[in-house]
Write an enzyme that holds these catalytic residues in place. Structure first.
Site, PDB file in Angstrom:
ATOM      1  N   GLU A 215       0.844  -1.131   0.054  1.00 28.90           N
ATOM      2  CA  GLU A 215      -0.064  -0.042   0.072  1.00 28.90           C
ATOM      3  C   GLU A 215       0.702   1.060   0.144  1.00 28.90           C
ATOM      4  OE1 GLU A 215      -3.460   0.225   0.115  1.00 28.90           O
ATOM      5  OE2 GLU A 215      -3.892  -1.924  -0.016  1.00 28.90           O
ATOM      6  N   CYS A 249      -2.267   9.649   2.627  1.00 24.02           N
ATOM      7  CA  CYS A 249      -1.654   9.105   1.219  1.00 24.02           C
ATOM      8  C   CYS A 249      -2.597   9.334   0.030  1.00 24.02           C
ATOM      9  CB  CYS A 249      -1.691   7.605   1.498  1.00 24.02           C
ATOM     10  SG  CYS A 249      -3.152   6.488   1.927  1.00 24.02           S
TER      11      CYS A 249
END
Ligand code: NAD
Length: 463
Positions: A215, A249
């Site tokens: 991720e 993010c």
């Protein structure tokens, strides 16, 4: 914070291997019991988690609840509810070629898993993957980020209270500890963090052909065309960009704005920033801080030679970095080459649609892709043309909140996905099983093979 020696990691790894071999974790009831115990302990320690997040990142209790603890609570509740269904063998249609047979998919845990997490949502991004690992019947070693040490300590305390370390354990430490952990052979690794470190993880995993979910991050564009209503667009961009001081993010990394509305949108962005955090954002209860000095310095340096049109205030000793708008940075500048991951929002104007493509086509696949527009065709064209982790029209970062959607990147923004059912699948190997009967075989299956192939060809093509 402690750096674990290879020896203690070795012992822990051995213990978890032996624990997995007992097959205790294969029981759905065992997993549900453990997940419920985890949820209870998290609820009990919620105030301590909030305090730790405040110390690590200056997060308000509201932000800590909405973007950390509530999401974890929701994930566990859903997992507990759905696990008995997801962890059953799933029948699939049998192939007539194998007639008669029963075909199904049997989910099985990978075994011993390693989870490495980042500092920006240090609680949620450590525990949510862990929930998936436990739900799927794995053991887990979790290494939280050294840059959120208070949260890391609370996580360790919670895990030690709930789990036998042979099942789930927390190993605190920095890159050196992560390196020691990566030298062991794991059955699955889940990493959340930056793209450069993601490459290191992938390389280490390749030594043992260990499957990995990465991720990662990247530069998520946010395109605003001339049809977007400016007030609500600015409000949603400001919220997604400056939440957690820009250290998200999936935050919009930069804006690509039609030149006809650039000036007015900029004014709206400033209005919304001041509405949310006041004119002096350092005094706002709701405005976070940069996680650590190195990151603060990196952000500060990235503003060199840039045209700041709003903000730019900072105070090093408090790690305060105010919301900052930058006009038309050069594509080759650091600001436009690396993920910003902070409260700096470049605003780039375009005249013709082709300019959007000129800029986007040269870039790696981002984790998120945002478009604000009233033109459905324009939105769909962009969503179809580009590859990215997740796309949202007319809002930002909300993809996180729907656990029916897989959360993950593609290319340089990552591989694999999780949340909800996808978390269970992420940490499970889907084992195909066929149970045959003894009483029938299709003609011509065994040698000596028939000389005429036409009947067999017909059967193989149509069954
Ligand atoms: P990072 O890559 O620096 O660190 C992440 C983890 O990796 C930490 O636990 C760290 O100790 C460990 N690590 C550091 N060096 C290592 C090494 N050489 N070998 C092995 N492990 C090592 O990331 P960060 O600064 O903590 O987080 C910011 C990055 O994470 C941003 O790029 C952001 O986009 C990304 N991120 C992605 C997601 C997502 O869900 N895709 C979520 C949050 C953050």
């Amino acid at each position: 914070m402690e750096n674990k020696s290879f020896n203690s990691i070795d012992i822990l790894h051995q213990k978890q291997k032996s624990f997995f071999a007992t097959q205790i974790t294969l029981s759905t009831a065992f997993r549900v019991k453990q997940l419920n115990a985890l949820r209870k302990e998290i609820n009990k320690r919620e105030k301590d988690i909030f305090k730790a997040l405040k110390k690590d990142l200056g997060k308000s209790n509201f932000e800590s609840m909405t973007s950390e603890t509530v999401l974890v609570e929701k994930e566990i509740r859903n997992m507990v509810k759905m696990l008995p269904l997801w962890n059953r063998p799933h029948r699939v249609k049998s192939s007539l070629i194998n007639f008669p047979s029963k075909d199904y998919i049997l989910p099985e845990p990978y075994g011993n898993t390693l989870i490495i997490s980042p500092w920006n949502y240090p609680f949620q991004l450590a525990i949510t993957p862990l929930v998936g690992a436990i739900a799927a019947g794995n053991t887990a070693v979790l290494k939280p980020s050294e840059f959120a040490p208070y949260t890391g300590s609370v996580i360790k305390e919670i895990i030690e209270k709930v789990f036998d370390p042979a099942h789930v354990a927390v190993v605190e430490g920095d890159a050196a500890t992560a390196t020691s952990l990566l030298q062991k052979r794991w059955d699955f690794i889940m990493f959340t963090g930056s793209t450069p470190i993601g490459k290191i993880i992938a390389k280490a995993a390749a030594q043992h052909l260990t499957p990995t979910t990465l991720e990662l991050g990247g530069k998520s564009p946010c395109i605003v065309d001339e049809t977007a209503p400016l007030g609500i667009t600015a409000k949603r961009v400001v919220w997604g960009k400056f939440l957690n001081c820009g250290q998200t993010c999936i935050a919009p990394d930069y804006l690509l704005v039609h030149e006809n509305i650039k000036e007015r949108l900029t004014q709206e962005l400033i209005k919304q920033i001041e509405k949310a955090f006041g004119e002096s954002q350092q005094n706002s209860e709701d405005y976070g801080r940069i996680a650590h000095q190195n990151h603060f310095n990196k952000l500060k340096n990235s503003l060199k030679n840039q045209k700041i049109i709003y903000g730019g205030q900072m105070e090093e000793k408090d790690l305060f970095f105010g919301p900052t708008l930058v006009e038309n940075p050069k594509p080759e500048s650091e600001l436009m080459q690396e993920e910003i991951f902070g409260p700096i929002l470049p605003i780039i104007s375009y005249k013709a649609e082709s300019e959007i493509h000129d800029l986007l086509e040269k870039r790696e696949r981002p984790l998120a892709f945002y478009v604000f527009s009233k033109r459905k065709k324009f939105i769909h064209k962009l969503f179809n043309r580009y590859s990215f982790g997740a796309g949202v029209a007319n809002d930002s970062i909300i993809q996180f909140a729907n656990d029916k959607l897989p959360f993950g990147g593609v290319g340089h923004s990552g591989m694999g996905a999780y949340h909800g059912k996808y978390s269970f699948k992420n940490f499970s190997h889907e084992k195909p099983i066929i149970k045959r009967s003894f009483w029938f075989d299709i003609p011509g299956r065994y040698a000596p093979y028939p000389k005429s192939l036409s009947l067999l060809k017909f059967l193989l093509k149509h069954l």
